[in-house]
Write an enzyme that holds these catalytic residues in place. Structure first.
Site, PDB file in Angstrom:
ATOM      1  CD  GLN A  61      -2.957  -1.031   0.179  1.00  0.00           C
ATOM      2  OE1 GLN A  61      -3.742  -0.097   0.157  1.00  0.00           O
ATOM      3  NE2 GLN A  61      -2.947  -1.979  -0.752  1.00  0.00           N
ATOM      4  CG  ASP A  62       3.241   4.501   2.210  1.00  0.00           C
ATOM      5  OD1 ASP A  62       3.882   4.888   1.216  1.00  0.00           O
ATOM      6  OD2 ASP A  62       3.213   5.118   3.288  1.00  0.00           O
ATOM      7  N   PRO A  63       4.877   1.649  -0.271  1.00  0.00           N
ATOM      8  CG  PRO A  63       5.165   0.927  -2.464  1.00  0.00           C
ATOM      9  CD  PRO A  63       4.292   1.809  -1.620  1.00  0.00           C
TER      10      PRO A  63
END
Length: 460
Positions: free
Chosen positions: A168-170
């Site tokens: 979702q949020d690397p």
């Protein structure tokens, strides 16, 4: 965490590594150390891109990571917790609890499929997550631990949650990455995840007294460099698990020279976030994407500068594998042996150590743990290798430091001296490796000790 092998010659190195919910746990066999509390916590076609928008976002962020790693300031903080995801909840972070709230194996696997259907999880990553679960489950059950089902569900729920969170949020790794210990403790996450895979009754440490000597040198402000073979992605966790009861300074503070694959593969990244890493591009993958080759070289140069700065400050312990990749079995004999070193890589590491202005000590370190998580038979170009996992004994051994001037004095030509020094270190590692092999695979146990390699099980 987690590792790599390196080629300092072309400014490319590697190694790495890696991974709970409050009031949960992680465990090993009954013969292992005391149980510790578990902390909570491709490319797509156009049609697939329309159906799974997160896949496009994820893939683009991963590609961008190769460029962002050049910029030390590009790292994005990812929240995680040493006291469990409860710390994140208390911070008001809005995040999915699909995997953390799963109470059964079925619910966990259903959660993977539901996230794919919702377009929040790329199908290829989801497939890897499900395969990882099944392989991890089989390995934990292989240990014979009566609580294997609980351990599997507890550890995998957090592992899948962390993988999904990064999709979702690397997270973007800086050239020098410090282990994230709060608010989520990624280090303990990795320790507790790998712990049930280690058969401590059939694991050994060689020359434990030398690890105490290393810690004394670190306290005096000296630097320590561990020249090692490299076997699995779990190397950092295995090293730390075998030393945590006696040498916590080494277990928690070692800096691993890590290849780009362990900081870009979504199944590996959460484990890598719990280790201290110097991030580099492996020589074996330097030309995978020709247009990125020069960028990778520049990024490696930045990482080497970071290493030089760290060494100048003193009290650093750095692990590096100069083979350029993980050990693999001989195609004919199927025997696992340490992969040969590149003399130039060993020499560059030596020069960085000697030119730091701080006393430095280089030790040959042998590691045996390939059974736990063996690499693919061949070097793979694409990210996303299959994770084969087993419950097995592991070994770690270190020999007295080898000083360059004591080797080089017998040679007139500098190149010959460099080759001889690398050979001396490699030969020591092979000798120690053979002792570990006799103890673990030869079932000789402590009787495999030799005059130069004294085996022990310090956790007992």
């Amino acid at each position: 965490m987690v590792l790599l092998s390196v080629s300092l010659q072309s400014h490319a190195l590697f190694s790495v590594s890696w991974v709970s919910s409050s009031s949960s746990f992680s465990s090993s066999s009954s013969s292992g150390p005391p149980l510790l509390p578990k902390l909570s916590s491709s490319i797509f076609s156009r049609s697939a891109a329309r159906r799974f928008p997160c896949a496009v976002t994820f893939a683009s962020k991963v590609r961008g990571m190769a460029e962002l790693v050049e910029d030390k300031e590009a790292g994005v903080a990812v929240c995680a917790s040493g006291s469990g995801v409860g710390a994140e909840d208390s911070m008001g972070l809005n995040r999915s609890r699909t995997f953390l709230d799963a109470r059964t194996e079925g619910a966990l696997l259903t959660g993977i499929r539901e996230e794919v259907e919702a377009g929040r999880l790329p199908p290829n990553v989801a497939s890897g997550m499900e395969e990882l679960y099944q392989n991890y489950r089989n390995a934990v059950f292989q240990s014979g631990n009566p609580r294997a089902d609980e351990i599997t569900l507890s550890n995998m729920s957090v592992a899948l949650d962390r993988i999904f969170l990064d999709v979702q949020d690397p997270f973007v790794f800086s050239p020098y990455h410090k282990a994230q210990r709060e608010p989520f403790d990624y280090y303990m996450f990795g320790q507790n995840y790998v712990r049930p895979l280690v058969d401590f009754s059939n694991s050994y440490v060689g020359n434990i007294s030398l690890f105490y000597d290393m810690e004394e040198k670190l306290q005096q402000g000296h630097n320590v460099v561990l020249i090692s073979n490299h076997q699995t992605e779990a190397d950092p966790a295995v090293i730390a698990l075998l030393l945590e009861s006696t040498n916590s300074t080494i277990a928690e503070n070692t800096i691993y020279v890590a290849g780009d694959r362990v900081v870009t593969d979504p199944l590996c990244k959460p484990f890598s976030m719990g280790r201290n890493l110097l991030c580099v591009y492996s020589k074996k993958h330097m030309g995978d994407v020709p247009e990125l080759t020069e960028m990778k070289r520049r990024a490696n140069t930045r990482s080497l500068k970071e290493m030089a700065l760290l060494l100048r400050g003193g009290s650093q312990i750095i692990w590096i594998a100069p083979s350029g990749g993980r050990d693999r079995p001989d195609p004919l004999t199927k025997e696992w042996l340490p992969a040969p070193f590149e003399a130039a890589s060993v020499d560059n590491m030596r020069r960085l150590t000697e030119h730091s202005g701080v006393p430095g000590h280089i030790y040959p370190l042998a590691l045996m743990c390939y059974d736990i998580m063996p690499p693919p038979p061949q070097v793979e170009k694409d990210i996303g290798e299959k994770r084969v996992i087993s419950f097995h004994g592991a070994g770690l051994s270190v020999a007295p430091e080898i000083k360059f001037h004591e080797i080089a004095g017998s040679y007139e030509k500098p190149d010959e001296a460099k080759e001889a020094y690398a050979h001396a270190i490699f030969s020591s590692i092979v000798e120690q490796y053979n002792v570990l092999n006799s103890a673990i695979h030869g079932k000789q146990g402590l009787r495999a000790s030799t005059p130069t390699v004294s085996l022990s099980q310090p956790w007992k």
